[in-house]
Design a protein around this motif. Structure first.
Motif, PDB file in Angstrom:
ATOM      1  N   THR A  77       0.838  -1.201   0.000  1.00  0.00           N
ATOM      2  CA  THR A  77       0.000   0.000   0.000  1.00  0.00           C
ATOM      3  C   THR A  77       0.869   1.247   0.000  1.00  0.00           C
ATOM      4  N   MET A 100     -10.917   1.725  -3.164  1.00  0.00           N
ATOM      5  CA  MET A 100     -10.827   0.622  -2.193  1.00  0.00           C
ATOM      6  C   MET A 100     -12.188   0.095  -1.711  1.00  0.00           C
ATOM      7  N   PRO A 101     -13.286   0.890  -1.638  1.00  0.00           N
ATOM      8  CA  PRO A 101     -14.564   0.272  -1.251  1.00  0.00           C
ATOM      9  C   PRO A 101     -15.004  -0.821  -2.224  1.00  0.00           C
ATOM     10  N   TRP A 103     -12.891  -2.720  -4.062  1.00  0.00           N
ATOM     11  CA  TRP A 103     -12.026  -3.865  -3.775  1.00  0.00           C
ATOM     12  C   TRP A 103     -12.485  -4.587  -2.508  1.00  0.00           C
ATOM     13  N   SER A 104     -12.915  -3.828  -1.512  1.00  0.00           N
ATOM     14  CA  SER A 104     -13.313  -4.429  -0.239  1.00  0.00           C
ATOM     15  C   SER A 104     -14.487  -5.388  -0.414  1.00  0.00           C
ATOM     16  N   ALA A 161      -7.327  -2.106   0.736  1.00  0.00           N
ATOM     17  CA  ALA A 161      -8.554  -2.851   1.019  1.00  0.00           C
ATOM     18  C   ALA A 161      -8.216  -4.226   1.585  1.00  0.00           C
ATOM     19  N   ASN A 164      -7.285  -3.893   5.214  1.00  0.00           N
ATOM     20  CA  ASN A 164      -8.441  -3.749   6.102  1.00  0.00           C
ATOM     21  C   ASN A 164      -9.153  -5.085   6.311  1.00  0.00           C
ATOM     22  N   SER A 284     -20.441   3.360   1.380  1.00  0.00           N
ATOM     23  CA  SER A 284     -19.930   2.180   2.082  1.00  0.00           C
ATOM     24  C   SER A 284     -19.702   2.455   3.561  1.00  0.00           C
TER      25      SER A 284
END
Length: 296
Positions: A77, A100-101, A103-104, A161, A164, A284
């Motif tokens: 990252t 990233m949302p 990817w999450s 992502a 996290n 998100s």
């Protein structure tokens, strides 16, 4: 409201530091220090200090393979984002990172077995539409990334992502070992890529810094230390969705500063795509109760 003001302010400071971090990285680059070397040195110092403060975290890190994956994801990252903001349009880089949302949604499905809800799929499509608008140059063909910086930003967002998701998967591991893994990952991955690039002649070796260079490096290190302290203070006192929404202010700090200093250009496509990406990110983070998605 009064009880929330200090944590929100702390998170704003964190977002401000990260939103402005492109400038010291570029300033160090002007002194001959590649962003990867800057990242490696900063995280080396953080890793060493944290071991002195929490020595028990190191044995747990060494005996927990899941933390090694976390270290790799967190390290990549930093490699992607810090390198990208030194060579690309800062606004575009930050917006692509905030994919990233999307990817999450995919990673939580693959790694945690969390099937996406209908709203989750909607956020995924909204974010992808925003990225297509940001990458679209009006030419012929699909809007693919056309520069190294854009690929780095997308990769950094994916790795963030993944970081996290892994933090959730490793929730039973002590916080100290997770933090140490992330510091170690930043040190090893940035240093490793910088060393490999140096052997290929693509990245200059780490030079000796003059007084101004050391001042910038210390400013950057101090800023990241302050940012981490503020994040720990704010995130521990606010709901997760509130933390995520406040952290979106990083885009504002990065955009305003980079446009003002000539490191970015705002176009109609970038603004439209950015609005869609930020809408997906805010969606998100918004508190919700969703029914699981079903194909029936």
């Amino acid at each position: 409201m009064g009880e929330r003001a200090a944590p929100v302010l702390a998170l704003m400071v964190n977002a401000c530091v990260w939103g402005l971090s492109w400038w010291p990285f570029r300033a160090l680059q002007a002194h001959g220090v590649h962003a990867l070397w800057s990242t490696a040195v900063i995280y080396l110092a953080a890793f060493a200090v944290f071991i002195l403060v929490r020595p028990a975290a190191l044995p747990e890190l060494l005996r927990t393979p899941g933390l090694w994956l976390l270290a790799g994801a967190a390290g990549l990252t930093n490699v992607g984002f810090n390198w990208a903001v030194t060579i690309g349009d800062v606004v575009r880089i930050v917006l692509l990172f905030y994919l990233m949302p999307a990817w999450s949604v995919l990673l939580a499905w693959a790694l945690l077995g969390e099937r996406p809800s209908a709203a989750g799929l909607g956020r995924l499509l909204l974010a992808l539409a925003g990225v297509a608008a940001v990458l679209d140059t009006g030419g012929v063909g699909l809007p693919w990334p056309r520069a190294l910086a854009e690929w780095l930003a997308l990769g950094a967002g994916f790795c963030f992502a993944l970081t996290n998701v892994l933090l959730r998967k490793l929730s039973q591991v002590t916080a100290g070992s997770r933090v140490l893994a992330m510091f170690g990952g930043g040190m090893l991955m940035a240093g490793g890529v910088a060393l490999a690039g140096g052997l290929q002649g693509a990245i200059a070796p780490l030079p000796r810094l003059d007084g101004a260079g050391w001042a910038i490096a210390l400013l950057l290190a101090g800023g990241f230390l302050l940012a981490n302290l503020c994040l720990q203070y704010g995130a521990s006192r606010l709901p997760a969705h509130t933390t995520a929404l406040v952290m979106l202010s990083e885009v504002v700090f990065a955009s305003l500063s980079s446009v003002a200093l000539g490191a970015a250009e705002l176009t109609a496509r970038t603004l439209a795509g950015g609005a869609l990406i930020l809408a997906a990110a805010a969606w998100s983070a918004w508190p919700r109760q969703e029914r699981p998605y079903s194909a029936q």
